[in-house]
Design a protein around this motif. Structure first.
Motif, PDB file in Angstrom:
ATOM      1  N   LEU A 119     -37.227 -23.910 -58.637  1.00 19.44           N
ATOM      2  CA  LEU A 119     -36.853 -23.459 -59.976  1.00 19.44           C
ATOM      3  C   LEU A 119     -36.044 -24.504 -60.737  1.00 19.44           C
ATOM      4  CD1 LEU A 119     -35.848 -19.757 -59.213  1.00 19.44           C
ATOM      5  CD2 LEU A 119     -37.960 -20.587 -60.261  1.00 19.44           C
ATOM      6  N   ASN A 120     -35.110 -25.170 -60.003  1.00 19.11           N
ATOM      7  CA  ASN A 120     -34.224 -26.113 -60.690  1.00 19.11           C
ATOM      8  C   ASN A 120     -33.879 -27.365 -59.885  1.00 19.11           C
ATOM      9  OD1 ASN A 120     -32.457 -25.137 -58.768  1.00 19.11           O
ATOM     10  ND2 ASN A 120     -31.267 -23.907 -60.210  1.00 19.11           N
ATOM     11  N   LEU A 175     -33.735  -9.444 -51.259  1.00 18.89           N
ATOM     12  CA  LEU A 175     -34.745 -10.290 -50.621  1.00 18.89           C
ATOM     13  C   LEU A 175     -35.691 -10.885 -51.659  1.00 18.89           C
ATOM     14  CD1 LEU A 175     -35.540  -8.092 -47.512  1.00 18.89           C
ATOM     15  CD2 LEU A 175     -34.458 -10.349 -47.489  1.00 18.89           C
ATOM     16  N   ALA A 176     -36.051 -10.097 -52.662  1.00 15.37           N
ATOM     17  CA  ALA A 176     -36.929 -10.597 -53.722  1.00 15.37           C
ATOM     18  C   ALA A 176     -36.236 -11.704 -54.524  1.00 15.37           C
ATOM     19  CB  ALA A 176     -37.354  -9.466 -54.641  1.00 15.37           C
ATOM     20  N   GLU A 177     -34.947 -11.550 -54.783  1.00 11.87           N
ATOM     21  CA  GLU A 177     -34.199 -12.599 -55.489  1.00 11.87           C
ATOM     22  C   GLU A 177     -34.198 -13.890 -54.681  1.00 11.87           C
ATOM     23  OE1 GLU A 177     -30.253 -11.247 -56.476  1.00 11.87           O
ATOM     24  OE2 GLU A 177     -31.042  -9.398 -57.341  1.00 11.87           O
ATOM     25  N   LYS A 186     -41.211 -18.101 -57.213  1.00 10.15           N
ATOM     26  CA  LYS A 186     -42.046 -16.990 -57.673  1.00 10.15           C
ATOM     27  C   LYS A 186     -41.280 -16.183 -58.728  1.00 10.15           C
ATOM     28  CE  LYS A 186     -44.404 -16.543 -53.320  1.00 10.15           C
ATOM     29  NZ  LYS A 186     -45.259 -15.711 -52.559  1.00 10.15           N
ATOM     30  N   THR A 187     -42.037 -15.457 -59.551  1.00  8.33           N
ATOM     31  CA  THR A 187     -41.384 -14.513 -60.448  1.00  8.33           C
ATOM     32  C   THR A 187     -40.843 -13.365 -59.606  1.00  8.33           C
ATOM     33  OG1 THR A 187     -43.371 -13.192 -60.816  1.00  8.33           O
ATOM     34  CG2 THR A 187     -43.013 -15.071 -62.316  1.00  8.33           C
ATOM     35  N   ILE A 188     -39.908 -12.615 -60.162  1.00  2.50           N
ATOM     36  CA  ILE A 188     -39.353 -11.484 -59.413  1.00  2.50           C
ATOM     37  C   ILE A 188     -40.441 -10.477 -59.062  1.00  2.50           C
ATOM     38  CG2 ILE A 188     -37.819  -9.473 -59.586  1.00  2.50           C
ATOM     39  CD1 ILE A 188     -36.334 -12.025 -58.912  1.00  2.50           C
ATOM     40  N   GLU A 193     -44.492  -9.439 -52.652  1.00  2.56           N
ATOM     41  CA  GLU A 193     -44.529 -10.069 -51.325  1.00  2.56           C
ATOM     42  C   GLU A 193     -43.644  -9.321 -50.334  1.00  2.56           C
ATOM     43  OE1 GLU A 193     -43.420 -14.285 -49.204  1.00  2.56           O
ATOM     44  OE2 GLU A 193     -44.219 -14.326 -51.231  1.00  2.56           O
ATOM     45  N   ILE A 194     -42.458  -8.935 -50.772  1.00  6.96           N
ATOM     46  CA  ILE A 194     -41.557  -8.177 -49.894  1.00  6.96           C
ATOM     47  C   ILE A 194     -42.193  -6.838 -49.535  1.00  6.96           C
ATOM     48  CG2 ILE A 194     -39.287  -7.070 -49.707  1.00  6.96           C
ATOM     49  CD1 ILE A 194     -39.294 -10.230 -49.686  1.00  6.96           C
TER      50      ILE A 194
END
Length: 110
Positions: free
Chosen positions: A29-30, A85-87, A95-97, A103-104
């Motif tokens: 992301l960064n 976990l998604a974060e 990935k986007t949230i 996925e989670i």
């Protein structure tokens, strides 16, 4: 580094690898270095395999119903921590949230 370095987990506890080599975990992301993963050496692997072989003797004698309960408890933990976990998945994989949540959810299903 945002998170502590990832340690080996052997015989029910975290332990420091004998290796000084590592790989940085970089956020797509960064570009921020999130953590580091040690490239464990042969001695570390041998310790993990020996611990697993010892644990298998007991685990293999555990009734299936009792072993399955471990996975049910794990599922509850995954569901409880789904958003966090998604974060983390989003941060580490870019990935986007919504993609990370999917996925989670798939991991929980499996």
């Amino acid at each position: 580094m945002k998170y502590a370095p990832v340690q080996d987990f052997v015989n029910g506890r975290f332990c420091t690898s004998s290796s000084a080599r590592h790989i940085d975990v970089i956020s797509p992301l960064n570009g921020e270095v999130l953590s580091a993963v040690t490239l464990s050496g042969k001695a570390d692997l041998d310790d993990a395999v020996a611990a697993a072989a010892t644990a298998f003797k007991t685990w293999g004698k555990t009734p299936v119903k009792e072993r399955a309960q471990v996975f049910y408890r794990y599922r509850v933990l995954l569901e409880y921590n789904r958003d966090k976990l998604a974060e983390l998945c989003s941060e580490e994989n870019g990935k986007t949230i919504s993609e990370a949540l999917a996925e989670i959810d798939k991991c929980i299903e499996l």
